[in-house]
Motif scaffolding. Structure first.
Motif, PDB file in Angstrom:
ATOM      1  N   GLY A 144       0.851  -1.177   0.000  1.00 58.28           N
ATOM      2  CA  GLY A 144       0.000   0.000   0.000  1.00 58.28           C
ATOM      3  C   GLY A 144       0.886   1.225   0.000  1.00 58.28           C
ATOM      4  N   ILE A 145       0.278   2.407   0.019  1.00 53.96           N
ATOM      5  CA  ILE A 145       1.097   3.613   0.039  1.00 53.96           C
ATOM      6  C   ILE A 145       1.529   3.981   1.448  1.00 53.96           C
ATOM      7  N   GLN A 146       0.662   3.756   2.439  1.00 53.75           N
ATOM      8  CA  GLN A 146       0.938   4.221   3.798  1.00 53.75           C
ATOM      9  C   GLN A 146       1.825   3.247   4.564  1.00 53.75           C
ATOM     10  N   LYS A 147       2.847   3.790   5.206  1.00 59.52           N
ATOM     11  CA  LYS A 147       3.756   2.951   5.978  1.00 59.52           C
ATOM     12  C   LYS A 147       3.080   2.480   7.258  1.00 59.52           C
ATOM     13  N   THR A 148       3.576   1.384   7.795  1.00 53.81           N
ATOM     14  CA  THR A 148       3.073   0.836   9.047  1.00 53.81           C
ATOM     15  C   THR A 148       3.953   1.308  10.189  1.00 53.81           C
ATOM     16  N   VAL A 149       3.328   1.815  11.232  1.00 52.90           N
ATOM     17  CA  VAL A 149       4.054   2.277  12.408  1.00 52.90           C
ATOM     18  C   VAL A 149       3.737   1.352  13.571  1.00 52.90           C
ATOM     19  N   ASN A 150       4.760   0.672  14.074  1.00 51.73           N
ATOM     20  CA  ASN A 150       4.601  -0.219  15.221  1.00 51.73           C
ATOM     21  C   ASN A 150       5.282   0.428  16.418  1.00 51.73           C
ATOM     22  N   ASP A 154       9.573   1.218   6.526  1.00 51.28           N
ATOM     23  CA  ASP A 154       8.766   0.161   5.935  1.00 51.28           C
ATOM     24  C   ASP A 154       8.878   0.263   4.418  1.00 51.28           C
ATOM     25  N   THR A 155       9.849  -0.426   3.843  1.00 47.80           N
ATOM     26  CA  THR A 155      10.101  -0.318   2.406  1.00 47.80           C
ATOM     27  C   THR A 155       9.164  -1.189   1.564  1.00 47.80           C
ATOM     28  N   ASN A 156       8.208  -1.834   2.201  1.00 51.99           N
ATOM     29  CA  ASN A 156       7.166  -2.528   1.462  1.00 51.99           C
ATOM     30  C   ASN A 156       6.019  -1.588   1.117  1.00 51.99           C
ATOM     31  N   THR A 157       6.175  -0.305   1.451  1.00 52.73           N
ATOM     32  CA  THR A 157       5.164   0.702   1.146  1.00 52.73           C
ATOM     33  C   THR A 157       5.806   1.834   0.350  1.00 52.73           C
ATOM     34  N   VAL A 158       4.965   2.576  -0.366  1.00 55.88           N
ATOM     35  CA  VAL A 158       5.454   3.711  -1.150  1.00 55.88           C
ATOM     36  C   VAL A 158       6.027   4.780  -0.223  1.00 55.88           C
TER      37      VAL A 158
END
Length: 307
Positions: free
Chosen positions: A17-23, A31-35
């Protein structure tokens, strides 16, 4: 500190997805799996003295593409001077290219510190591409009935929604699309989101105004002989929908409903009830959610633009 507006495009199938995940329970990481995460990684090459935090104008899901989206970011250069925007664009594209990431920065511009790419956007236009086979698959075996023997150009994989729909009526689809223009409660057309918040329980949260719905003949993205065969095999259609904002998966649900209507799976009454009786229980399960691969964020609009 200076603020920059980045006009970007990307192929969504490469990202979650475009939005990064914040844990918050883990150490901060990109999170380089996101734009968004990939852009923040690329911005590190400029070595700003401040923490890099990008802000998104629009949130697209996994598999959704963007021809034009926007991001703003604050960057503090060590010498206090602003970065040259042409250099910013070129270095970011070179960095993203080296990482083989399907993101391109179309342009960069210096904007006021008060500018917000999301709140100052006046509208968003989405494009949905789908192609309907001109001839139904022949034969009785399961593979033929599912359409697996039908030619599909390799250039179009994850770029368009291909479907088999005998007796598909595009004129009915065009007429029905006009029902969605104007102010409606799109509760029926909102998928359940994992995001929580008090505003989502507000009775007006699902009310949106659709400014335009245009359906026009499309074109294949295929090349050479594949383009000829694709044009012979499919009718391509482009659905453009413009509004200031949308509820979660609204465009894909609208397109899914229009395709079901054009295919004869639902009738006028069903479509009318879904739109005028806003409820998750009004959704007709004969309607299939249009796949993400056919959806493109076409443009984010701002006041003062020519288009």
């Amino acid at each position: 500190m200076h603020r920059y507006l980045l006009n970007i495009s990307y192929i969504g199938t490469a990202f979650r997805g475009i939005q990064k995940t914040v844990n918050k329970l883990q150490q901060p990481h990109l999170d380089t799996n996101t734009v968004q995460g990939s852009l923040e990684l690329a911005l590190r090459v400029f070595h700003p003295t401040n923490e890099i935090i990008t802000v998104l104008s629009s949130r697209t899901d996994a598999g959704v593409h963007a021809l034009h989206s926007t991001v703003h970011v604050d960057l503090q250069r060590p010498n206090g001077e602003p970065y040259d925007t042409t250099t910013l664009t070129g270095v970011l594209n070179r960095t993203l290219g080296k990482q083989r990431l399907p993101i391109r920065v179309l342009s960069s511009q210096l904007v006021a510190d008060t500018f917000h790419c999301r709140y100052h956007a006046t509208g968003r236009t989405y494009l949905y591409r789908f192609a309907v086979a001109k001839e139904p698959p022949s034969g009785n075996d399961n593979l033929r009935n599912k359409g697996f023997e039908t030619f599909m150009p390799v250039e179009e994989i994850d770029r368009c929604y291909f479907l088999q729909a005998p007796r598909f009526d595009i004129d009915r689809v065009k007429a029905a699309a006009q029902m969605f223009i104007g102010v409606h409660d799109f509760r029926t057309f909102m998928s359940v989101s994992r995001q929580k918040g008090p505003s989502r329980d507000h009775p007006m949260f699902t009310v949106r105004k659709i400014d335009e719905v245009n359906i026009q003949p499309g074109k294949t993205l295929a090349l050479a002989a594949n383009a000829t065969l694709a044009a012979e095999t499919y009718d391509y259609w482009d659905v453009k929908i413009k509004a200031k904002s949308f509820v979660y998966k609204q465009v894909r649900r609208i397109v899914g409903a229009l395709i079901a209507f054009g295919s004869g799976r639902i009738d006028d009454r069903c479509l009318y009830q879904m739109l005028t009786i806003p409820s998750k229980n009004s959704w007709d399960h004969r309607v299939l959610l249009a796949p993400a691969c056919g959806l493109y964020l076409c443009r984010v609009h701002y006041r003062g633009e020519d288009n």
